[in-house]
Design a protein around this motif. Structure first.
Motif, short mmCIF file in Angstrom:
data_model
loop_
_atom_site.label_atom_id
_atom_site.label_comp_id
_atom_site.label_asym_id
_atom_site.label_seq_id
_atom_site.Cartn_x
_atom_site.Cartn_y
_atom_site.Cartn_z
N VAL A 8 43.22 28.16 -1.71
CA VAL A 8 42.50 29.22 -2.42
C VAL A 8 41.02 28.89 -2.54
N SER A 9 40.19 29.88 -2.29
CA SER A 9 38.76 29.78 -2.57
C SER A 9 38.46 30.59 -3.81
N ARG A 10 37.74 29.99 -4.74
CA ARG A 10 37.29 30.67 -5.95
C ARG A 10 35.77 30.58 -5.97
N VAL A 11 35.13 31.55 -6.62
CA VAL A 11 33.68 31.60 -6.61
C VAL A 11 33.13 31.64 -8.03
N VAL A 12 32.27 30.69 -8.33
CA VAL A 12 31.51 30.66 -9.58
C VAL A 12 30.29 31.52 -9.30
N LEU A 13 30.45 32.84 -9.54
CA LEU A 13 29.46 33.83 -9.14
C LEU A 13 28.44 34.06 -10.24
N GLY A 42 43.68 33.51 -1.92
CA GLY A 42 44.16 32.71 -0.80
C GLY A 42 43.49 33.01 0.52
N ALA A 43 43.29 31.95 1.30
CA ALA A 43 42.80 32.10 2.67
C ALA A 43 43.92 32.69 3.50
N GLU A 44 43.57 33.63 4.37
CA GLU A 44 44.56 34.33 5.19
C GLU A 44 44.49 33.86 6.63
N GLY A 45 45.66 33.55 7.21
CA GLY A 45 45.71 33.15 8.61
C GLY A 45 44.80 31.97 8.88
N GLY A 46 43.95 32.08 9.89
CA GLY A 46 43.03 31.02 10.25
C GLY A 46 41.68 31.15 9.58
N GLU A 47 41.59 31.97 8.54
CA GLU A 47 40.33 32.21 7.84
C GLU A 47 39.80 30.92 7.22
N SER A 48 38.50 30.71 7.33
CA SER A 48 37.89 29.54 6.69
C SER A 48 37.84 29.76 5.18
N LEU A 49 37.72 28.69 4.43
CA LEU A 49 37.63 28.81 2.98
C LEU A 49 36.38 29.58 2.57
N ALA A 50 35.27 29.38 3.27
CA ALA A 50 34.05 30.12 2.96
C ALA A 50 34.23 31.61 3.22
N ASP A 51 34.86 31.96 4.33
CA ASP A 51 35.11 33.38 4.62
C ASP A 51 36.07 33.98 3.59
N ALA A 52 37.07 33.21 3.17
CA ALA A 52 38.00 33.70 2.15
C ALA A 52 37.25 33.95 0.84
N ALA A 53 36.33 33.07 0.49
CA ALA A 53 35.55 33.24 -0.74
C ALA A 53 34.76 34.55 -0.71
N ARG A 54 34.06 34.80 0.39
CA ARG A 54 33.26 36.04 0.51
C ARG A 54 34.15 37.28 0.50
N ARG A 55 35.26 37.24 1.23
CA ARG A 55 36.17 38.38 1.30
C ARG A 55 36.77 38.68 -0.07
N GLU A 56 37.23 37.67 -0.76
CA GLU A 56 37.86 37.87 -2.06
C GLU A 56 36.88 38.45 -3.09
N VAL A 57 35.65 37.95 -3.10
CA VAL A 57 34.65 38.50 -4.03
C VAL A 57 34.43 39.98 -3.71
N ALA A 58 34.30 40.31 -2.45
CA ALA A 58 34.08 41.71 -2.06
C ALA A 58 35.27 42.57 -2.48
N GLU A 59 36.50 42.12 -2.23
CA GLU A 59 37.69 42.90 -2.57
C GLU A 59 37.83 43.09 -4.08
N GLU A 60 37.64 42.01 -4.83
CA GLU A 60 37.91 42.06 -6.27
C GLU A 60 36.78 42.65 -7.09
N TRP A 91 39.42 25.49 -4.19
CA TRP A 91 38.04 25.06 -4.00
C TRP A 91 37.15 26.07 -4.71
N TYR A 92 36.30 25.59 -5.62
CA TYR A 92 35.38 26.44 -6.38
C TYR A 92 33.98 26.36 -5.77
N TRP A 93 33.54 27.46 -5.19
CA TRP A 93 32.24 27.55 -4.54
C TRP A 93 31.19 28.07 -5.53
N LEU A 94 29.97 27.61 -5.40
CA LEU A 94 28.85 28.23 -6.10
C LEU A 94 28.48 29.48 -5.33
N GLY A 95 28.31 30.59 -6.03
CA GLY A 95 27.89 31.83 -5.40
C GLY A 95 26.76 32.46 -6.20
#
Length: 162
Positions: A8-13, A42-60, A91-95
């Motif tokens: 899972v990628s999480r973002v401290v936005l 969660g990261a989907e398929g072969g998605e990178s953790l960074a891409d998962a972070a960006r996608r999840e923020v956009a979706e949510e 993984w908690y990313w700074l955003g």
């Protein structure tokens, strides 16, 4: 009971005023028990953790164009939710974003059923709140981040069980 294991990628936005965006949610089995948490999933398929972070923020949140910084913290989380047992490596990313308006139309069906609201918080508000926020030491971690900047390498937060 089914166990779901995922990365899972999480973002401290943070917005330009260093407020953080958190989601307020609950488990459908116990709607009276609520908590706040960072955008992510969660990261989907072969998605990178960074891409998962960006996608999840956009979706949510509807916020796109997030500027991702480094990974701040790592933790393992184990909890019951929606009739399943979840085991997550997180993984908690700074955003950073200049956008403060949110749009929840991209949320999944489960998110629409279990996310009550989204809110921008100041660090001071988080330090004073008696509401549950995950990860458990979140307000103090955020205060350190704002005072000292990102760590040189991700800080391990260990395992949290809910």
């Amino acid at each position: 009971m089914t166990t779901v294991r995922r990365r899972v990628s999480r973002v401290v936005l943070l917005d330009p005023a260093d407020r953080i965006l958190l989601l307020h949610g609950f488990d459908p089995a116990a709607p009276a028990v609520t908590w706040w948490f960072t955008p992510g999933g969660g990261a989907e398929g072969g998605e990178s953790l960074a891409d998962a972070a960006r996608r999840e923020v956009a979706e949510e949140t509807g916020i796109t164009g997030v500027r991702l910084g480094p990974v701040l913290w790592e933790r393992t989380s184990s909890f019951l939710f929606d009739g399943r047992h979840w085991e997550q490596d997180e993984w908690y990313w700074l955003g950073r974003t200049d956008t403060v308006g949110v749009d929840t139309s991209g949320q999944t069906e489960l998110e629409r059923r279990t996310v009550i609201s989204l809110r921008w918080w100041t660090c001071g508000e988080l330090l004073r709140t008696h509401e549950t926020v995950y990860p458990i030491r979140f307000a103090g971690l955020l205060r350190t981040l704002l005072d000292e900047g990102p760590p040189l390498s991700p800080i391990p937060l260990g395992t949290e069980r809910a």
